[in-house]
Design an enzyme around this catalytic site. Structure first.
Site, PDB file in Angstrom:
ATOM      1  N   TYR A   1      63.450 -60.268  46.684  1.00 15.81           N
ATOM      2  CA  TYR A   1      64.354 -59.027  46.257  1.00 15.81           C
ATOM      3  C   TYR A   1      64.973 -59.020  45.215  1.00 15.81           C
ATOM      4  O   TYR A   1      64.884 -58.400  44.173  1.00 15.81           O
ATOM      5  CB  TYR A   1      65.072 -58.479  47.579  1.00 15.81           C
ATOM      6  CG  TYR A   1      65.737 -57.227  47.333  1.00 15.81           C
ATOM      7  CD1 TYR A   1      64.822 -56.120  47.454  1.00 15.81           C
ATOM      8  CD2 TYR A   1      67.144 -57.241  47.076  1.00 15.81           C
ATOM      9  CE1 TYR A   1      65.555 -54.907  47.346  1.00 15.81           C
ATOM     10  CE2 TYR A   1      67.757 -56.060  47.302  1.00 15.81           C
ATOM     11  CZ  TYR A   1      66.962 -54.956  47.167  1.00 15.81           C
ATOM     12  OH  TYR A   1      67.339 -53.407  46.990  1.00 15.81           O
ATOM     13  N   SER A   2      65.789 -60.494  44.905  1.00 23.24           N
ATOM     14  CA  SER A   2      66.755 -60.558  44.092  1.00 23.24           C
ATOM     15  C   SER A   2      65.680 -60.710  42.621  1.00 23.24           C
ATOM     16  O   SER A   2      66.290 -60.288  41.521  1.00 23.24           O
ATOM     17  CB  SER A   2      67.595 -61.657  44.140  1.00 23.24           C
ATOM     18  OG  SER A   2      68.534 -61.602  45.122  1.00 23.24           O
TER      19      SER A   2
ATOM     20  N   LYS B   1      64.972 -57.217  41.386  1.00 22.75           N
ATOM     21  CA  LYS B   1      65.987 -56.442  41.027  1.00 22.75           C
ATOM     22  C   LYS B   1      66.729 -57.097  39.691  1.00 22.75           C
ATOM     23  O   LYS B   1      66.862 -56.415  38.788  1.00 22.75           O
ATOM     24  CB  LYS B   1      67.072 -56.363  41.987  1.00 22.75           C
ATOM     25  CG  LYS B   1      66.504 -55.462  43.229  1.00 22.75           C
ATOM     26  CD  LYS B   1      66.053 -54.112  42.701  1.00 22.75           C
ATOM     27  CE  LYS B   1      65.723 -53.580  44.009  1.00 22.75           C
ATOM     28  NZ  LYS B   1      65.207 -52.025  43.646  1.00 22.75           N
TER      29      LYS B   1
ATOM     30  N   THR C   1      62.582 -39.066  50.093  1.00 16.95           N
ATOM     31  CA  THR C   1      62.691 -38.749  51.457  1.00 16.95           C
ATOM     32  C   THR C   1      63.612 -39.236  52.124  1.00 16.95           C
ATOM     33  O   THR C   1      63.856 -38.631  53.193  1.00 16.95           O
ATOM     34  CB  THR C   1      61.276 -38.730  51.944  1.00 16.95           C
ATOM     35  OG1 THR C   1      60.838 -40.268  52.410  1.00 16.95           O
ATOM     36  CG2 THR C   1      60.188 -38.134  51.143  1.00 16.95           C
ATOM     37  N   ARG C   2      64.320 -40.035  51.963  1.00 18.65           N
ATOM     38  CA  ARG C   2      65.485 -40.558  52.517  1.00 18.65           C
ATOM     39  C   ARG C   2      66.484 -41.573  51.689  1.00 18.65           C
ATOM     40  O   ARG C   2      66.252 -41.936  50.856  1.00 18.65           O
ATOM     41  CB  ARG C   2      64.806 -41.679  53.812  1.00 18.65           C
ATOM     42  CG  ARG C   2      64.091 -42.937  53.266  1.00 18.65           C
ATOM     43  CD  ARG C   2      63.681 -43.557  54.560  1.00 18.65           C
ATOM     44  NE  ARG C   2      63.268 -44.913  54.021  1.00 18.65           N
ATOM     45  CZ  ARG C   2      62.620 -45.855  54.567  1.00 18.65           C
ATOM     46  NH1 ARG C   2      62.600 -45.852  55.989  1.00 18.65           N
ATOM     47  NH2 ARG C   2      62.234 -47.028  54.353  1.00 18.65           N
TER      48      ARG C   2
ATOM     49  N   ASN D   1      63.492 -44.948  42.023  1.00 14.57           N
ATOM     50  CA  ASN D   1      64.142 -45.168  43.225  1.00 14.57           C
ATOM     51  C   ASN D   1      63.537 -45.829  44.178  1.00 14.57           C
ATOM     52  O   ASN D   1      64.261 -46.658  45.148  1.00 14.57           O
ATOM     53  CB  ASN D   1      64.806 -43.790  43.742  1.00 14.57           C
ATOM     54  CG  ASN D   1      65.384 -43.906  45.152  1.00 14.57           C
ATOM     55  OD1 ASN D   1      66.629 -44.753  45.204  1.00 14.57           O
ATOM     56  ND2 ASN D   1      65.061 -43.664  46.160  1.00 14.57           N
TER      57      ASN D   1
END
Length: 247
Positions: free
Chosen positions: A153-154, A157, A16-17, A88
């Site tokens: 976060y890292s 990922k 959506t963004r 995503n």
């Protein structure tokens, strides 16, 4: 070059963004049937492409809700076919290692890593029967480098890249290509909100190409990897960062 996706079903989480919105637009332009997910209810989603477009379907998906996840996976397993899955959706929270709460650790891991695992597990069975499919995991440059206050976060990922490579090996005999795309700094509304224009200007000076990426530049790379033109690229992490990680 044939990039037509007519009669193909493409799933885009977090559509959506930002990058997700650009992914929806580019796959709509090549006539794909698209299933978008977002955390908001349908009536709260501001996406023009949803209006009067029979090829785009929106589904609310909240990875922090077991009920929501089960409902969406049930929907996926009922589909006749799934040609493309693009994981995503992602979240981030910047904190020193000493200040990261267990709740935040679990939340970020659930969205960024557990979510792609669950959807990949669900669609891969359909893809194996079809003997074709493309899976793309949207990672980040923080899957190959890192920065202070990015421990969670890292971790997610880097984990997503390991997941990508392992699944690619498992699904390769079934003609299914699994890859990751790692964007650098992208000019989105969220980036502008978090950094502000002054910080963005300073950031641009550290990027060899002298600017942030536009969301559609990331979408174009994903489109190619998901197209019939990609028959042999699998298990790779494609970094799209204007040269930033090479400095």
């Amino acid at each position: 070059m044939n990039l037509n996706f007519k009669n193909k079903t493409v799933i885009i989480t977090g559509g959506t963004r930002g990058i997700g919105k650009s992914l929806v637009k580019i796959f709509n332009d090549v006539d794909a049937n698209i299933i978008i997910t977002g955390t908001k209810k349908y009536n709260s989603v501001n996406l023009d492409l949803l209006k009067n477009n029979s090829r785009i379907q929106y589904n609310q998906l909240d990875y922090s809700s077991d009920k929501s996840v089960k409902q969406f996976i049930h929907l996926l397993r009922d589909l006749d076919r799934v040609d493309v899955l693009i994981n995503n959706a992602g979240v981030n929270k910047i904190d020193n290692i000493s200040e990261i709460s267990v709740d935040d650790w679990d939340w970020i891991n659930t969205i960024n890593l557990k979510g792609p695992f669950l959807l990949t597990q669900a669609v891969s069975e359909n893809m194996k029967k079809q003997e074709s499919g493309k899976i793309i995991n949207i990672a980040s440059i923080f899957s190959v480098i890192s920065k202070v206050k990015r421990a969670v976060y890292s971790a997610t990922k880097w984990g997503l890249i390991g997941f990508t490579k392992a699944v690619a090996l498992e699904l390769a005999p079934f003609n299914i290509q699994v890859n990751a795309v790692s964007p650098g700094f992208v000019d989105t509304d969220l980036t502008r909100k978090i950094l502000g224009l002054e910080n963005m200007k300073q950031l641009e000076e550290t990027i060899p190409q002298g600017r942030l990426a536009q969301p559609e530049e990331i979408a174009k790379v994903v489109l190619f990897l998901c197209s019939d033109q990609n028959t042999y690229i699998t298990g790779q992490n494609i970094v799209v960062d204007g040269g930033f990680t090479s400095v």
